[in-house]
Design an enzyme around this catalytic site. Structure first.
Site, PDB file in Angstrom:
ATOM      1  N   GLY A  68       0.845  -1.193   0.000  1.00 14.44           N
ATOM      2  CA  GLY A  68       0.000   0.000   0.000  1.00 14.44           C
ATOM      3  C   GLY A  68       0.873   1.233   0.000  1.00 14.44           C
ATOM      4  N   GLN A  73       2.858   9.912   1.931  1.00 11.87           N
ATOM      5  CA  GLN A  73       4.168   9.252   1.881  1.00 11.87           C
ATOM      6  C   GLN A  73       4.991   9.717   0.683  1.00 11.87           C
ATOM      7  OE1 GLN A  73       2.586   5.035   2.521  1.00 11.87           O
ATOM      8  NE2 GLN A  73       4.600   4.947   3.520  1.00 11.87           N
ATOM      9  N   CYS A 118       6.909  -0.259   7.322  1.00 12.30           N
ATOM     10  CA  CYS A 118       6.408   0.898   6.582  1.00 12.30           C
ATOM     11  C   CYS A 118       7.505   1.420   5.656  1.00 12.30           C
ATOM     12  CB  CYS A 118       5.985   1.991   7.571  1.00 12.30           C
ATOM     13  SG  CYS A 118       5.283   3.435   6.771  1.00 12.30           S
ATOM     14  N   LEU A 119       7.131   1.775   4.444  1.00  9.71           N
ATOM     15  CA  LEU A 119       8.109   2.288   3.476  1.00  9.71           C
ATOM     16  C   LEU A 119       8.711   3.613   3.948  1.00  9.71           C
ATOM     17  CD1 LEU A 119       6.148   1.509   0.192  1.00  9.71           C
ATOM     18  CD2 LEU A 119       8.216   0.357   1.007  1.00  9.71           C
ATOM     19  N   HIS A 161      -3.783   0.473   7.879  1.00 12.24           N
ATOM     20  CA  HIS A 161      -2.438   1.058   7.874  1.00 12.24           C
ATOM     21  C   HIS A 161      -2.422   2.321   7.011  1.00 12.24           C
ATOM     22  CE1 HIS A 161       2.136   0.573   7.784  1.00 12.24           C
ATOM     23  NE2 HIS A 161       1.915   1.425   6.805  1.00 12.24           N
ATOM     24  N   GLU A 162      -3.080   2.235   5.838  1.00 14.88           N
ATOM     25  CA  GLU A 162      -3.072   3.398   4.912  1.00 14.88           C
ATOM     26  C   GLU A 162      -3.952   4.533   5.419  1.00 14.88           C
ATOM     27  OE1 GLU A 162      -0.544   1.044   3.158  1.00 14.88           O
ATOM     28  OE2 GLU A 162      -0.761   3.200   2.983  1.00 14.88           O
ATOM     29  N   HIS A 165      -2.211   6.479   7.935  1.00 11.03           N
ATOM     30  CA  HIS A 165      -1.259   7.455   7.376  1.00 11.03           C
ATOM     31  C   HIS A 165      -1.967   8.772   7.063  1.00 11.03           C
ATOM     32  CE1 HIS A 165       2.669   5.634   6.959  1.00 11.03           C
ATOM     33  NE2 HIS A 165       2.219   4.599   6.269  1.00 11.03           N
TER      34      HIS A 165
HETATM   35  O1  LIG Z   1       1.925   2.832   4.004  1.00 11.34           O
HETATM   36  C1  LIG Z   1       2.312   1.763   3.226  1.00 11.34           C
HETATM   37  N1  LIG Z   1       3.544   1.203   3.576  1.00 11.34           N
HETATM   38  O2  LIG Z   1       4.371   1.888   4.329  1.00 11.34           O
HETATM   39  C2  LIG Z   1       3.929  -0.072   3.013  1.00 11.34           C
HETATM   40  C3  LIG Z   1       3.662  -1.219   3.952  1.00 11.34           C
HETATM   41  C4  LIG Z   1       2.210  -1.423   4.181  1.00 11.34           C
HETATM   42  C5  LIG Z   1       1.829  -2.418   5.235  1.00 11.34           C
HETATM   43  C6  LIG Z   1       2.754  -3.252   5.858  1.00 11.34           C
HETATM   44  C7  LIG Z   1       2.322  -4.162   6.843  1.00 11.34           C
HETATM   45  C8  LIG Z   1       0.976  -4.216   7.176  1.00 11.34           C
HETATM   46  C9  LIG Z   1       0.077  -3.371   6.550  1.00 11.34           C
HETATM   47  C10 LIG Z   1       0.503  -2.483   5.586  1.00 11.34           C
HETATM   48 NI    NI Z   2       3.208   2.790   5.768  1.00 14.27          NI
END
Ligand SMILES: OCN(O)CCCc1ccccc1
Ligand code: NI
Length: 191
Positions: A68, A73, A118-119, A161-162, A165
Site C-alpha cells: 500500500g 508518503q 512501513c516504506l 495502515h493506509e 497514514h
Molecule cells: O503505508 C504503506 N507502507 O508503508 C507499506 C507497507 C504497508 C503495510 C505493511 C504491513 C501491514 C500493513 C501495511
Molecule cells: Ni506505511
C-alpha cells in the site's frame, strides 16, 4: 501537472521518511470529481506498488516491496491511497481510493504475526499492531463513484495502515510500549 504523472517511475527517494511532518498531518479531502492530476498520481502510486512486488523491476529500481502507499508518503497533503495485494490464490486486488472513511468495524481485533513495517520507516519496529479484524469502508474511486467495501484479513489490515497514514498515524503508535508482544484480548493472529 505534478511530478507524479502516470508514466513517472516512482522510486524510494520519492518516499518521505519518518521525521517529515507530513507523516503526522491529517491530510486534506480530495475534491471530486478527481482532477486529471490526482488520477495520474494514483495511477503512478499503484504502478509503484506493482513494480515493488515484481522480482525484476524491484531489483532494477531498488524498490522495497509494498502492499500500500498513501499520498502523504510521497509528500502530498491529499486524502488518497493505493493498495495492491496478491491473495493466496495469486489473484491481485488493487484499489485507488480517495476520501476513505471507516464507517463500521468489528470489536474483535487481529494483527499480523510478523508485525508491520512501513516504506517511510527505515528500521524494524518489533511488536504486534492490534487492528479491527473486519472493517466497512466508504470511499470514492477514480471516477468519483462511491464504493463501500467490507474487508477482513490482510486487506483489512492494509487499509487500516493506509487510512492511519492519512490521519498522521504510524503503525508503531499502536504497539504496546510496556510489552510490544502483549496479546490484545480476543484477538486473532494472522500470518
Ligand atoms: O503505508 C504503506 N507502507 O508503508 C507499506 C507497507 C504497508 C503495510 C505493511 C504491513 C501491514 C500493513 C501495511
Ligand atoms: Ni506505511
Amino acid at each position: 501537472m505534478s511530478k507524479f504523472t502516470a508514466d513517472y517511475i516512482l522510486k524510494m527517494n520519492d518516499i518521505v521518511r519518518e521525521g517529515d511532518p507530513i507523516l503526522r498531518t491529517v491530510t486534506k479531502e480530495v475534491e471530486l470529481p478527481l482532477s486529471k492530476e490526482d488520477k495520474e498520481t494514483l495511477l503512478c502510486m499503484l504502478q509503484f506498488l506493482k513494480n515493488s512486488q515484481d522480482p525484476v523491476l524491484s531489483k532494477k529500481y531498488h524498490l522495497r516491496g509494498g502492499v500500500g502507499l498513501s499520498a502523504n508518503q510521497i509528500g502530498l497533503d491529499k486524502r488518497m491511497f493505493a493498495v495492491y495485494v496478491k491473495d493466496e490464490e495469486g489473484n491481485a486486488h488493487e484499489y485507488m481510493l480517495v476520501n476513505p472513511k471507516i464507517i463500521s468495524h468489528s470489536v474483535t481485533k487481529s494483527y499480523l504475526a510478523d508485525g508491520e513495517g512501513c516504506l517511510s520507516v527505515d528500521r524494524p519496529v518489533p511488536g504486534f499492531v492490534p487492528r479491527s479484524e473486519r472493517i466497512k469502508v466508504r470511499a470514492y474511486d477514480l471516477d468519483g463513484k462511491e464504493v463501500v467495501l467490507r474487508l477482513k484479513g490482510l486487506m483489512s489490515i492494509v487499509f487500516q495502515h493506509e487510512i492511519d497514514h492519512l490521519n498522521g498515524i504510524m503503525f508503531y503508535d499502536h504497539i504496546n510500549k510496556e510489552n510490544p508482544f502483549k496479546l490484545p484480548e480476543d484477538a486473532s493472529i494472522k500470518s
